[in-house]
Design a protein around this motif. Structure first.
Motif, PDB file in Angstrom:
ATOM      1  N   GLY A 190      17.198  18.330 -21.670  1.00  0.00           N
ATOM      2  CA  GLY A 190      16.780  18.164 -23.045  1.00  0.00           C
ATOM      3  C   GLY A 190      15.640  17.174 -23.154  1.00  0.00           C
ATOM      4  N   LYS A 191      14.906  17.272 -24.250  1.00  0.00           N
ATOM      5  CA  LYS A 191      13.804  16.352 -24.500  1.00  0.00           C
ATOM      6  C   LYS A 191      14.036  15.643 -25.832  1.00  0.00           C
ATOM      7  CE  LYS A 191       9.700  17.296 -23.145  1.00  0.00           C
ATOM      8  NZ  LYS A 191       8.337  17.879 -22.955  1.00  0.00           N
ATOM      9  N   ARG A 210      18.182  12.466 -31.133  1.00  0.00           N
ATOM     10  CA  ARG A 210      17.941  13.850 -31.486  1.00  0.00           C
ATOM     11  C   ARG A 210      17.129  14.508 -30.384  1.00  0.00           C
ATOM     12  NH1 ARG A 210      17.554  11.354 -37.419  1.00  0.00           N
ATOM     13  NH2 ARG A 210      19.754  11.676 -37.919  1.00  0.00           N
ATOM     14  N   VAL A 211      17.621  15.656 -29.937  1.00  0.00           N
ATOM     15  CA  VAL A 211      17.161  16.259 -28.689  1.00  0.00           C
ATOM     16  C   VAL A 211      16.930  17.753 -28.900  1.00  0.00           C
ATOM     17  CG1 VAL A 211      17.793  16.687 -26.272  1.00  0.00           C
ATOM     18  CG2 VAL A 211      18.516  14.562 -27.388  1.00  0.00           C
ATOM     19  N   VAL A 212      15.904  18.295 -28.260  1.00  0.00           N
ATOM     20  CA  VAL A 212      15.729  19.747 -28.201  1.00  0.00           C
ATOM     21  C   VAL A 212      16.036  20.207 -26.777  1.00  0.00           C
ATOM     22  CG1 VAL A 212      14.080  19.923 -30.092  1.00  0.00           C
ATOM     23  CG2 VAL A 212      13.242  19.484 -27.789  1.00  0.00           C
ATOM     24  N   ALA A 213      16.659  21.379 -26.688  1.00  0.00           N
ATOM     25  CA  ALA A 213      17.017  21.958 -25.393  1.00  0.00           C
ATOM     26  C   ALA A 213      17.157  23.456 -25.577  1.00  0.00           C
ATOM     27  CB  ALA A 213      18.333  21.355 -24.886  1.00  0.00           C
ATOM     28  N   GLN A 229      12.703   7.313 -25.819  1.00  0.00           N
ATOM     29  CA  GLN A 229      11.682   7.553 -26.829  1.00  0.00           C
ATOM     30  C   GLN A 229      11.304   9.037 -26.839  1.00  0.00           C
ATOM     31  OE1 GLN A 229      10.605   5.154 -28.976  1.00  0.00           O
ATOM     32  NE2 GLN A 229      12.162   3.881 -28.001  1.00  0.00           N
ATOM     33  N   PRO A 230      10.685   9.512 -27.931  1.00  0.00           N
ATOM     34  CA  PRO A 230      10.258  10.908 -27.967  1.00  0.00           C
ATOM     35  C   PRO A 230       9.463  11.293 -26.724  1.00  0.00           C
ATOM     36  CG  PRO A 230      10.009   9.938 -30.129  1.00  0.00           C
ATOM     37  CD  PRO A 230      10.399   8.819 -29.208  1.00  0.00           C
ATOM     38  N   GLY A 231       9.837  12.429 -26.142  1.00  0.00           N
ATOM     39  CA  GLY A 231       9.207  12.896 -24.911  1.00  0.00           C
ATOM     40  C   GLY A 231      10.025  12.600 -23.677  1.00  0.00           C
ATOM     41  N   ASP A 232      10.949  11.636 -23.757  1.00  0.00           N
ATOM     42  CA  ASP A 232      11.810  11.332 -22.612  1.00  0.00           C
ATOM     43  C   ASP A 232      12.841  12.446 -22.408  1.00  0.00           C
ATOM     44  OD1 ASP A 232      10.508   8.956 -22.167  1.00  0.00           O
ATOM     45  OD2 ASP A 232      11.980   7.722 -23.229  1.00  0.00           O
TER      46      ASP A 232
END
Length: 246
Positions: free
Chosen positions: A7-8, A23-26, A83-86
């Motif tokens: 996830g990112k 909050r994560v996108v996957a 952080q965002p992108g991690d």
């Protein structure tokens, strides 16, 4: 067999000094509202894992995890720094039986939580199922200080969308805040203050879900048993369904 997806992070939102939402996108995966996955980080060649319930609804593009940052915690302090992108790893499949599928029908549904134990309830309320099944839903959130009350805007939105159907009661034990109750949840059950505050009977037509601190769950079960509300099991349906969240 446990599998992994990557996830990112898209947001690390601070609710308070000790609570944040990651909050994560996957890639999409199936789960039921109320279930959990494990988040993993590779630290010095070692995979560190902790279980967290999803606060997002199944099918939502962004996965939401509400997390307490534990002082000197091996995983939570590192998640808090993302952080965002991690990247963060997510185990598959989702697990747990703390879902509305396991809850019998009733007139009212009580969602009693402490701390980040509110997360599974937010996930459930983001689906249509509780609104369709129960005439009255009462969400109770116990915290030590007011700054740890989360999802206030979302809860207010639901109250406007479902007028008269959702009751919300904050319980704050270390501060006196207008509108909040201050005793521990088991004591509020026994004294009748909780049912009075939400103007809903806690009787055998109620279904109660408990998520959070194990002591709260144990003592609340005992208080509910005194009112005639029995533990819900697959073998013998009852009124009280619980999840030890840590």
């Amino acid at each position: 067999m446990i599998q992994w997806i990557s996830g990112k992070v898209v947001e690390n939102y601070r609710w308070s000094s000790g609570v944040f939402s990651l909050r994560v996108v996957a890639e999409p995966f199936d789960f039921k509202a109320g279930q959990f996955v494990r988040l993993g980080l590779n630290v010095g060649g070692e995979q560190l894992l902790r279980a967290y319930s999803l606060a997002s609804a199944p099918g939502e593009a962004i996965l939401d995890f509400v997390i307490a940052e534990v002082e000197d915690g091996e995983v939570s302090t590192k998640l808090a720094q993302l952080q965002p992108g991690d990247s963060v790893d997510i185990t598959q499949p989702a697990g747990g039986f703390f879902t509305l599928d396991e809850v019998p029908d009733g007139d009212s549904l009580w969602m009693l939580s402490t701390g980040t134990g509110i997360g599974p309830f937010i996930s459930m309320l983001r689906t249509e199922k509780p609104w369709e099944r129960f005439k009255r839903i009462n969400l109770v959130h116990g915290v030590r200080v007011a700054e740890d009350l989360v999802y206030q805007g979302q809860i207010e939105q639901w109250q406007q969308e479902y007028p008269g159907q959702l009751g919300y009661q904050p319980v704050i034990t270390r501060e006196n805040i207008p509108g909040a109750l201050s005793a521990r949840i088991p004591e509020l059950i026994s004294s009748g203050q909780l049912s009075d505050a939400l103007d809903t009977p806690l009787d055998t037509r109620a279904q109660v879900m408990l998520c959070g601190n194990p002591d709260m769950i144990k003592e609340s079960r005992a208080a509910l048993a005194e009112l005639g509300l029995a533990k819900n099991t697959r073998r013998k349906p009852g009124n009280v369904t619980s999840e030890n969240y840590w």
